[in-house]
Design a protein around this motif. Sequence first.
Motif, PDB file in Angstrom:
ATOM      1  N   UNK A 110       0.818  -1.221   0.000  1.00 23.78           N
ATOM      2  CA  UNK A 110       0.000   0.000   0.000  1.00 23.78           C
ATOM      3  C   UNK A 110       0.847   1.265   0.000  1.00 23.78           C
ATOM      4  N   UNK A 111       1.885   1.285   0.819  1.00 28.16           N
ATOM      5  CA  UNK A 111       2.675   2.512   0.980  1.00 28.16           C
ATOM      6  C   UNK A 111       3.701   2.709  -0.131  1.00 28.16           C
ATOM      7  N   UNK A 112       4.258   1.605  -0.640  1.00 27.11           N
ATOM      8  CA  UNK A 112       5.403   1.746  -1.552  1.00 27.11           C
ATOM      9  C   UNK A 112       5.180   1.160  -2.952  1.00 27.11           C
ATOM     10  N   UNK A 113       4.114   0.376  -3.156  1.00 23.81           N
ATOM     11  CA  UNK A 113       3.924  -0.244  -4.471  1.00 23.81           C
ATOM     12  C   UNK A 113       2.525   0.019  -5.044  1.00 23.81           C
ATOM     13  N   UNK A 114       1.956   1.148  -4.666  1.00 24.17           N
ATOM     14  CA  UNK A 114       0.714   1.586  -5.297  1.00 24.17           C
ATOM     15  C   UNK A 114      -0.548   0.901  -4.830  1.00 24.17           C
ATOM     16  N   UNK A 115      -0.465   0.014  -3.807  1.00 23.79           N
ATOM     17  CA  UNK A 115      -1.668  -0.670  -3.323  1.00 23.79           C
ATOM     18  C   UNK A 115      -2.347  -1.453  -4.429  1.00 23.79           C
ATOM     19  N   UNK A 116      -3.611  -1.101  -4.720  1.00 29.16           N
ATOM     20  CA  UNK A 116      -4.364  -1.827  -5.756  1.00 29.16           C
ATOM     21  C   UNK A 116      -4.078  -1.312  -7.161  1.00 29.16           C
ATOM     22  N   UNK A 117      -3.185  -0.344  -7.312  1.00 28.48           N
ATOM     23  CA  UNK A 117      -2.914   0.242  -8.631  1.00 28.48           C
ATOM     24  C   UNK A 117      -2.207  -0.750  -9.557  1.00 28.48           C
ATOM     25  N   UNK A 157      -7.845  -4.355  -9.892  1.00 29.69           N
ATOM     26  CA  UNK A 157      -7.191  -3.732  -8.737  1.00 29.69           C
ATOM     27  C   UNK A 157      -7.003  -4.719  -7.596  1.00 29.69           C
ATOM     28  N   UNK A 158      -8.028  -5.534  -7.342  1.00 30.48           N
ATOM     29  CA  UNK A 158      -7.918  -6.519  -6.261  1.00 30.48           C
ATOM     30  C   UNK A 158      -6.855  -7.568  -6.576  1.00 30.48           C
ATOM     31  N   UNK A 159      -6.784  -7.974  -7.840  1.00 30.90           N
ATOM     32  CA  UNK A 159      -5.754  -8.948  -8.237  1.00 30.90           C
ATOM     33  C   UNK A 159      -4.363  -8.333  -8.065  1.00 30.90           C
ATOM     34  N   UNK A 160      -4.209  -7.062  -8.489  1.00 33.02           N
ATOM     35  CA  UNK A 160      -2.911  -6.399  -8.353  1.00 33.02           C
ATOM     36  C   UNK A 160      -2.496  -6.322  -6.886  1.00 33.02           C
ATOM     37  N   UNK A 161      -3.442  -5.970  -6.006  1.00 30.93           N
ATOM     38  CA  UNK A 161      -3.126  -5.888  -4.578  1.00 30.93           C
ATOM     39  C   UNK A 161      -2.748  -7.269  -4.024  1.00 30.93           C
ATOM     40  N   UNK A 162      -3.493  -8.309  -4.433  1.00 31.27           N
ATOM     41  CA  UNK A 162      -3.218  -9.659  -3.940  1.00 31.27           C
ATOM     42  C   UNK A 162      -1.841 -10.143  -4.397  1.00 31.27           C
ATOM     43  N   UNK A 163      -1.490  -9.840  -5.656  1.00 30.29           N
ATOM     44  CA  UNK A 163      -0.190 -10.285  -6.175  1.00 30.29           C
ATOM     45  C   UNK A 163       0.953  -9.598  -5.426  1.00 30.29           C
ATOM     46  N   UNK A 164       0.829  -8.281  -5.207  1.00 25.97           N
ATOM     47  CA  UNK A 164       1.883  -7.547  -4.499  1.00 25.97           C
ATOM     48  C   UNK A 164       2.029  -8.047  -3.060  1.00 25.97           C
ATOM     49  N   UNK A 165       0.891  -8.207  -2.378  1.00 19.77           N
ATOM     50  CA  UNK A 165       0.946  -8.693  -0.995  1.00 19.77           C
ATOM     51  C   UNK A 165       1.497 -10.116  -0.944  1.00 19.77           C
ATOM     52  N   UNK A 166       1.055 -10.961  -1.885  1.00 22.40           N
ATOM     53  CA  UNK A 166       1.532 -12.338  -1.931  1.00 22.40           C
ATOM     54  C   UNK A 166       3.031 -12.418  -2.174  1.00 22.40           C
ATOM     55  N   UNK A 167       3.546 -11.523  -3.019  1.00 22.39           N
ATOM     56  CA  UNK A 167       4.992 -11.522  -3.271  1.00 22.39           C
ATOM     57  C   UNK A 167       5.766 -11.253  -1.984  1.00 22.39           C
ATOM     58  N   UNK A 168       5.314 -10.260  -1.208  1.00 17.60           N
ATOM     59  CA  UNK A 168       6.070  -9.932   0.010  1.00 17.60           C
ATOM     60  C   UNK A 168       5.880 -10.998   1.091  1.00 17.60           C
ATOM     61  N   UNK A 169       4.738 -11.693   1.090  1.00 17.37           N
ATOM     62  CA  UNK A 169       4.599 -12.828   2.011  1.00 17.37           C
ATOM     63  C   UNK A 169       5.623 -13.908   1.667  1.00 17.37           C
ATOM     64  N   UNK A 170       5.760 -14.195   0.368  1.00 18.66           N
ATOM     65  CA  UNK A 170       6.772 -15.166  -0.044  1.00 18.66           C
ATOM     66  C   UNK A 170       8.170 -14.672   0.304  1.00 18.66           C
ATOM     67  N   UNK A 171       8.393 -13.358   0.149  1.00 15.13           N
ATOM     68  CA  UNK A 171       9.707 -12.781   0.452  1.00 15.13           C
ATOM     69  C   UNK A 171      10.053 -13.002   1.934  1.00 15.13           C
ATOM     70  N   UNK A 172       9.055 -12.842   2.809  1.00 17.65           N
ATOM     71  CA  UNK A 172       9.287 -13.106   4.235  1.00 17.65           C
ATOM     72  C   UNK A 172       9.720 -14.552   4.455  1.00 17.65           C
ATOM     73  N   UNK A 173       9.030 -15.504   3.799  1.00 14.76           N
ATOM     74  CA  UNK A 173       9.375 -16.920   3.960  1.00 14.76           C
ATOM     75  C   UNK A 173      10.757 -17.200   3.398  1.00 14.76           C
ATOM     76  N   UNK A 174      11.036 -16.619   2.254  1.00 13.11           N
ATOM     77  CA  UNK A 174      12.308 -16.841   1.565  1.00 13.11           C
ATOM     78  C   UNK A 174      13.487 -16.377   2.440  1.00 13.11           C
ATOM     79  N   UNK A 175      13.363 -15.167   2.998  1.00 20.30           N
ATOM     80  CA  UNK A 175      14.456 -14.625   3.814  1.00 20.30           C
ATOM     81  C   UNK A 175      14.661 -15.470   5.067  1.00 20.30           C
ATOM     82  N   UNK A 176      13.559 -15.922   5.685  1.00 19.49           N
ATOM     83  CA  UNK A 176      13.696 -16.690   6.932  1.00 19.49           C
ATOM     84  C   UNK A 176      14.534 -17.939   6.730  1.00 19.49           C
ATOM     85  N   UNK A 177      14.352 -18.587   5.583  1.00 15.96           N
ATOM     86  CA  UNK A 177      15.045 -19.853   5.357  1.00 15.96           C
ATOM     87  C   UNK A 177      16.313 -19.670   4.532  1.00 15.96           C
ATOM     88  N   UNK A 178      16.811 -18.426   4.436  1.00 14.11           N
ATOM     89  CA  UNK A 178      18.020 -18.154   3.659  1.00 14.11           C
ATOM     90  C   UNK A 178      19.119 -17.532   4.504  1.00 14.11           C
TER      91      UNK A 178
END
Length: 351
Positions: A270-277, A294-315
């Motif tokens: 929302x703050x740095x990648x345009x939210x639903x834009x 817009x909802x798909x765009x928001x879900x994809x952006x949020x989903x990417x950062x959720x994966x990023x959290x998992x990726x960093x934890x196990x790296x």
Amino acid sequence: MTQTGNIILDVVIIVVKIAIVFGVNFTILAYLTLAERRVSAFMQDRLGPNRVGPQGLFQPIADGVKFFTKEDIIPAKSDKFLYLLAPAVVFFPAFLTYAIIPVGPTFSAWGHSFQMQIANLNIGILYIFALTSFVVYGIVLAGWSSNSKYPLMGGLRSGAQMISYELSLGLSIIGILMIVGSLRLSDIVTYQNNLLWGVLPRWGVVLQPLGFIIFLIASFAESNRLPFDLPEAEPELVGGYHTEYGSMKFALFFLGEYAGLITSSALIATLFFGGWDFPWVNESALGAWGVVLGMIAFAVKTGFFLFFYLWIRWTLPRFRYDQLMRIGWKSLLPLALVNIVITAIVMVFFV
């Protein structure tokens, strides 16, 4: 429609929004626990949980049944009221933040305007920071009320860590707020729904790259996950602040951590990648399809950062405690202040 009819319709809409938002987020929460184990297994060349249902899709249900049916144990010398209160203090504030995050553009239908968020508060970002700051109280209470040395040390570590990084977290978004001139999350998304020089999306990450990096690192530290999981560090503190917890009380800590991840990921989007834009597309001109896009765009952006959290934890490996404190106070905090000064200079002399 009469005034009473309008009030009833507004209440029905809000109740439906609450049911949808909490239903969707509870589902994401449940399957995030499965995704964490499958991603970690993939990175470690293992299979992960794949026996309960097709591809292990029913594993979260089996986990829930297990937590509900485990014996409920309370340490004899604990402060029972605070011991039972602490998991709720960690879990519920993270869920309440979902109410004000816009997941799509506003649209009109049947003579009524529908906002894709439960509440559009004019102090939205302050509301989120106020709620998420409650989490540290829950963790410190859990450590103290258990009447055990390892939880107490984990709680103290968590308190020091969260205070150290919460300053940088809050200061990192001041630049965005100065540029947009509003604390309302829908205004922040609307501001980003334009192009710079007719080509580049006017997203927060383009305008505030340093603020984004500071926010991302501080968010990791606030989540108590690797490489910042010092409050739980198993080799040193057994399980940290939740060592003495079991059954659903432990599950609430566990789910609270994942709820915080969803909040952090949605906030970054929302703050740095345009939210639903969706960049280079005018969602308002597409009607209902614009809302879906817009909802798909928001879900994809949020989903990417959720994966990023998992990726960093196990790296990445865990920081030492002195390194963690040094990064927070000697690197992130000065950089966040510098970012505010630079933003102010650019706004005064170049805009």
